[in-house]
Motif scaffolding. Sequence first.
Motif, short mmCIF file in Angstrom:
data_model
loop_
_atom_site.label_atom_id
_atom_site.label_comp_id
_atom_site.label_asym_id
_atom_site.label_seq_id
_atom_site.Cartn_x
_atom_site.Cartn_y
_atom_site.Cartn_z
N LYS A 224 0.83 -1.20 0.00
CA LYS A 224 0.00 0.00 0.00
C LYS A 224 0.87 1.26 0.00
O LYS A 224 0.61 2.21 -0.74
CB LYS A 224 -0.93 0.01 1.21
N SER A 225 1.92 1.26 0.82
CA SER A 225 2.82 2.42 0.85
C SER A 225 3.65 2.50 -0.43
O SER A 225 3.99 3.59 -0.89
CB SER A 225 3.73 2.34 2.08
N LEU A 226 3.96 1.34 -1.02
CA LEU A 226 4.72 1.35 -2.28
C LEU A 226 3.90 1.96 -3.41
O LEU A 226 4.44 2.66 -4.28
CB LEU A 226 5.12 -0.09 -2.65
N CYS A 227 2.60 1.72 -3.38
CA CYS A 227 1.73 2.22 -4.46
C CYS A 227 1.35 3.68 -4.27
O CYS A 227 1.26 4.42 -5.24
CB CYS A 227 0.46 1.37 -4.53
N TRP A 228 1.11 4.08 -3.01
CA TRP A 228 0.53 5.40 -2.79
C TRP A 228 1.42 6.34 -1.98
O TRP A 228 1.00 7.44 -1.64
CB TRP A 228 -0.82 5.27 -2.09
#
Length: 335
Positions: free
Chosen positions: A55-59
């Motif tokens: 999730k942090s990698l994407c957003w």
Amino acid sequence: MLTINTGCVKMPHRPFNEDDYRPQFSGHETFPLRYGWLKKAFDCVAETEGNPDNKSLCWGEDAIARFGVGKNMVASIRHWATSCGIIEECERDASVKTTKFGQNIFGNNGIKGNDPYMEHPATLWLMHWQLASKSRKTTWFWAFSYYPAITFTRNLLVQKIERLVQDRGWPRVSNTTIKNDAACFIRTYAARPASAKTGYDDALESPLTELGIIKALDEKDGFRFVRGPKTSLGDGVFIYALLDFWSHYPNANTLSFEAITYEPGSPGRVFALEENDMVDRLTILEEKTDGGLRWSEAAGLKQVVRSIDIGAETKFPYIFSDYDRASVAGTARQC
């Protein structure tokens, strides 16, 4: 053959009256859905899927460089991809994953999707269905399922939604938030007139303007819902939508014509179809579904009878009939 309860269901699907309903009037950062956004979001999630912290990698901060847009637009891309149901975020951890629905359209694991670049009308109708038939996007659901007239203005739409918020007693919803959401709703469906300042491309900022389901009127700030036949709406998407709506009544093997046409979140409401349009589509269900769905007027009751499941595995294959066979061949194996 299913073993399920009989009886023609007429009870309404009215999520706004549920005590645990949480209205949503934000998340898009005032940006309507734009061309290419869903593909970018899907690919980003697909590439990192399986990582428990993706999730942090994407957003996260890297997303600004990856998508080539500002922080607010990254949030908007995330919002639309989630609202359209092509990705879903896990509440238990920091992961996000693609959905079967998203995979069928955009592809995954080397299998080509039906329409990865959203070039087919079926995809646009599916995205509209995802947005307007699900109560999570309050303005979208209310506008298509509850608004009582054909024409409206921006101010009138805002006033009606403000009244809804007051009547339901929903807290912490400001007038500014409602105005921004109403403006985003209109820009999602109604193309702005091209001018020397905006140009043609800017006027068509949202792909859903191609559906022509909301049109701007000649008078200032006036709009109308375009009810009637939808020639670009394929039978496959209509059947998918009907079965999706039917999932609100899982124990019923019949649905009344009135429910399918007029209930909140129904195909008739969301696709803005008239009664004659609905009859035309319902009478060919038996042929299109090999008898799985059947139109009946026995004993004076107008209803659809089903003998098939209403789960995802049943719904998805009907979508494929609306796409060219060449683009379907690889994808059909996913269901």
